[in-house]
Design an enzyme around this catalytic site. Structure first.
Site, PDB file in Angstrom:
ATOM      1  N   ARG A 104      59.972  24.249 -35.965  1.00 48.83           N
ATOM      2  CA  ARG A 104      59.348  24.869 -36.834  1.00 48.83           C
ATOM      3  C   ARG A 104      57.756  24.327 -36.797  1.00 48.83           C
ATOM      4  O   ARG A 104      57.554  23.077 -36.542  1.00 48.83           O
ATOM      5  CB  ARG A 104      59.918  24.377 -38.264  1.00 48.83           C
ATOM      6  CG  ARG A 104      61.279  25.149 -38.743  1.00 48.83           C
ATOM      7  CD  ARG A 104      60.922  26.775 -38.903  1.00 48.83           C
ATOM      8  NE  ARG A 104      62.117  27.240 -39.149  1.00 48.83           N
ATOM      9  CZ  ARG A 104      63.060  27.850 -38.319  1.00 48.83           C
ATOM     10  NH1 ARG A 104      62.938  27.958 -36.877  1.00 48.83           N
ATOM     11  NH2 ARG A 104      64.318  28.446 -38.602  1.00 48.83           N
ATOM     12  N   GLU A 110      52.602  31.976 -39.774  1.00 50.07           N
ATOM     13  CA  GLU A 110      52.860  32.891 -38.791  1.00 50.07           C
ATOM     14  C   GLU A 110      52.865  34.343 -39.309  1.00 50.07           C
ATOM     15  O   GLU A 110      53.284  34.642 -40.213  1.00 50.07           O
ATOM     16  CB  GLU A 110      54.200  32.582 -38.097  1.00 50.07           C
ATOM     17  CG  GLU A 110      54.419  31.392 -37.386  1.00 50.07           C
ATOM     18  CD  GLU A 110      55.855  30.936 -36.825  1.00 50.07           C
ATOM     19  OE1 GLU A 110      55.815  30.182 -35.953  1.00 50.07           O
ATOM     20  OE2 GLU A 110      56.658  31.810 -37.290  1.00 50.07           O
ATOM     21  N   HIS A 159      56.340  32.823 -31.273  1.00 44.17           N
ATOM     22  CA  HIS A 159      57.828  32.780 -31.868  1.00 44.17           C
ATOM     23  C   HIS A 159      58.869  33.676 -31.166  1.00 44.17           C
ATOM     24  O   HIS A 159      59.613  34.343 -31.865  1.00 44.17           O
ATOM     25  CB  HIS A 159      57.577  32.858 -33.168  1.00 44.17           C
ATOM     26  CG  HIS A 159      58.796  32.264 -34.316  1.00 44.17           C
ATOM     27  ND1 HIS A 159      58.685  31.559 -35.349  1.00 44.17           N
ATOM     28  CD2 HIS A 159      60.181  32.007 -33.743  1.00 44.17           C
ATOM     29  CE1 HIS A 159      59.689  30.962 -36.043  1.00 44.17           C
ATOM     30  NE2 HIS A 159      60.580  31.277 -34.840  1.00 44.17           N
TER      31      HIS A 159
END
Length: 322
Positions: free
Chosen positions: A240, A269, A288
Site C-alpha cells: 500500500r 491514487e 497500481h
C-alpha cells in the site's frame, strides 16, 4: 415477477473495462453496473440495493445508515480499509473480499521491477534508439552497470501467499531469501531464513514489502528504515502506498542514500501533481497495475461470482467482518 436480489456495482470499470463479462452476476441478481461513482452519488445509487459491490468506493457508517435494504457487501479487491466493517457488522451485514486472486501477478511484478533494476532494458532500448549504439566504436557498450541476481539476498517483509510466491521465484534465480513475518507462519518455506525485521533491512540487496496497511506499518519505509539498508539496496513496494513515507524516500534517492525505489502504489491514487516521487531520480512507478493481468481479473471475477452465489444460498464465504 422478478424475485432476484437487487445488486449494484458502484465502480466496475477497473475490474472490467470491457474485456470481461458481468453476465454470471447478472444471472444471479437484478444487476446495475456503474463504471464509476462520485462520492455524492453513492447513497442515491445504492439506496435500493440488497447487494453492493465496490472496489475503491468508500462506505462510511453515515452512508451505510442511509441504505435500508442493504443485506450484503462484496469488494472487487482483497483490501477493504475504505469500508466501515464494524458498521456493517452492527447491522448484521456480511462483508466479503476477494482473497488470494493476485498472488502470481503481484509476484511477477516484483521481479519485473527487480529485472528492470538489474538489466535496465527500457533504458538501454531508449539509448539504442537515440543512436548510441550506431555511433559506438565497439560491438557493445554500457553506460549503466548491469547485475546478476544469483547469490544476491532478497528480503521479504510480510510472508503471506504473495511473499511466499516471491520467495519461490527468488530461489529460481539463485537468490538467498530472508524474511520477517509478524504472524510467525512459516509453512512450506524451506529455502527461506526467517529473522527479525532489522536483520532483513540490513542484509538485503533487494527488499520487497508485502504487509497490510495498519497503524503499525503506516510510514514503515522511512528515513530510519532507509538508513539501515545496504549500500546499493533496492526497495520494492506492492503493498500500500501509505506503507512508505514518500518524502523520505524522495530525499534518500536524491542524496544517494537509497539506490532505487520501485512502487505500484502511492499514498494518494491517482497521485497529486506535487507527489515528490514523480520528479525524483532512480524511481520506477507503475499505476497500481500489479493485480490487473487479464488472467488475474478473470480469477477475481470467478471469486466474486462465488461470493454472491454463496450469500444467496445462505452460506456467505470470504467474510471479513464476522
Amino acid at each position: 415477477m422478478n424475485n432476484k436480489l437487487k445488486a449494484v456495482i458502484l465502480d466496475g470499470y477497473t475490474e472490467n473495462p470491457g474485456d470481461l463479462s458481468w453476465e454470471r452476476v447478472a444471472e444471479l441478481t437484478d444487476l446495475t453496473v456503474y463504471d464509476r461513482t462520485p462520492p455524492e452519488a453513492v447513497v442515491e445509487r445504492s439506496r435500493d440495493a440488497d447487494i453492493l459491490i465496490v472496489n475503491k468506493v468508500t462506505l462510511t457508517e453515515e452512508i451505510i445508515e442511509q441504505l435500508p435494504n442493504l443485506k450484503y457487501v462484496s469488494t472487487l479487491a482483497t483490501g477493504y480499509n475504505q469500508i466501515d466493517c464494524e458498521a456493517l457488522k452492527r447491522r448484521g451485514i456480511p462483508l466479503s473480499n476477494i482473497p488470494a486472486y493476485s498472488t502470481n501477478a503481484v509476484a511477477q511484478m516484483v521481479f519485473s521491477y527487480i529485472l528492470e533494476y538489474t538489466n535496465r532494458v527500457a533504458e538501454y532500448t531508449q539509448s539504442v534508439k537515440n543512436g548510441d549504439w550506431t555511433n559506438c566504436a565497439d560491438f557493445c557498450y554500457w553506460n549503466t552497470p548491469v547485475y546478476e541476481l544469483d547469490g544476491k539476498t532478497l528480503g521479504i517483509i510480510g510472508f503471506g501467499k504473495i511473499g511466499k510466491r516471491v520467495s519461490e521465484l527468488a530461489n529460481a534465480f539463485g537468490m538467498k531469501v530472508i524474511a520477517y513475518t509478524p504472524s510467525g507462519k512459516k509453512d512450506g518455506a524451506d529455502n527461506v531464513v526467517f529473522t527479525d525485521m532489522e536483520t532483513v533491512i540490513k542484509n538485503s540487496d533487494y527488499i520487497t514489502v508485502h504487509c497490510p496497511l495498519t497503524p503499525q506499518t503506516t510510514g514503515l519505509i522511512n528515513k530510519d528504515f532507509i538508513s539501515k539498508t545496504k549500500q546499493g539496496a533496492c526497495i520494492i513496494n506492492t503493498a500500500r502506498g501509505a506503507v512508505a513515507n514518500e518524502q523520505d524516500i524522495a530525499d534518500a534517492l536524491n542524496n544517494g542514500s537509497l539506490s532505487y525505489y520501485c512502487t505500484d502504489v502511492l499514498s494518494t491514487e491517482p497521485p497529486m501533481a506535487d507527489n515528490p516521487l514523480l520528479s525524483v531520480k532512480n524511481c520506477c512507478i507503475t499505476p497500481h497495475i500489479a493485480w490487473a493481468a487479464y488472467e488475474t481479473r478473470i480469477r477475481l471475477m470467478g471469486i466474486l461470482e462465488n461470493n454472491i452465489k454463496s450469500y444467496i444460498d445462505g452460506s456467505p464465504i470470504n467474510v471479513v467482518n464476522k
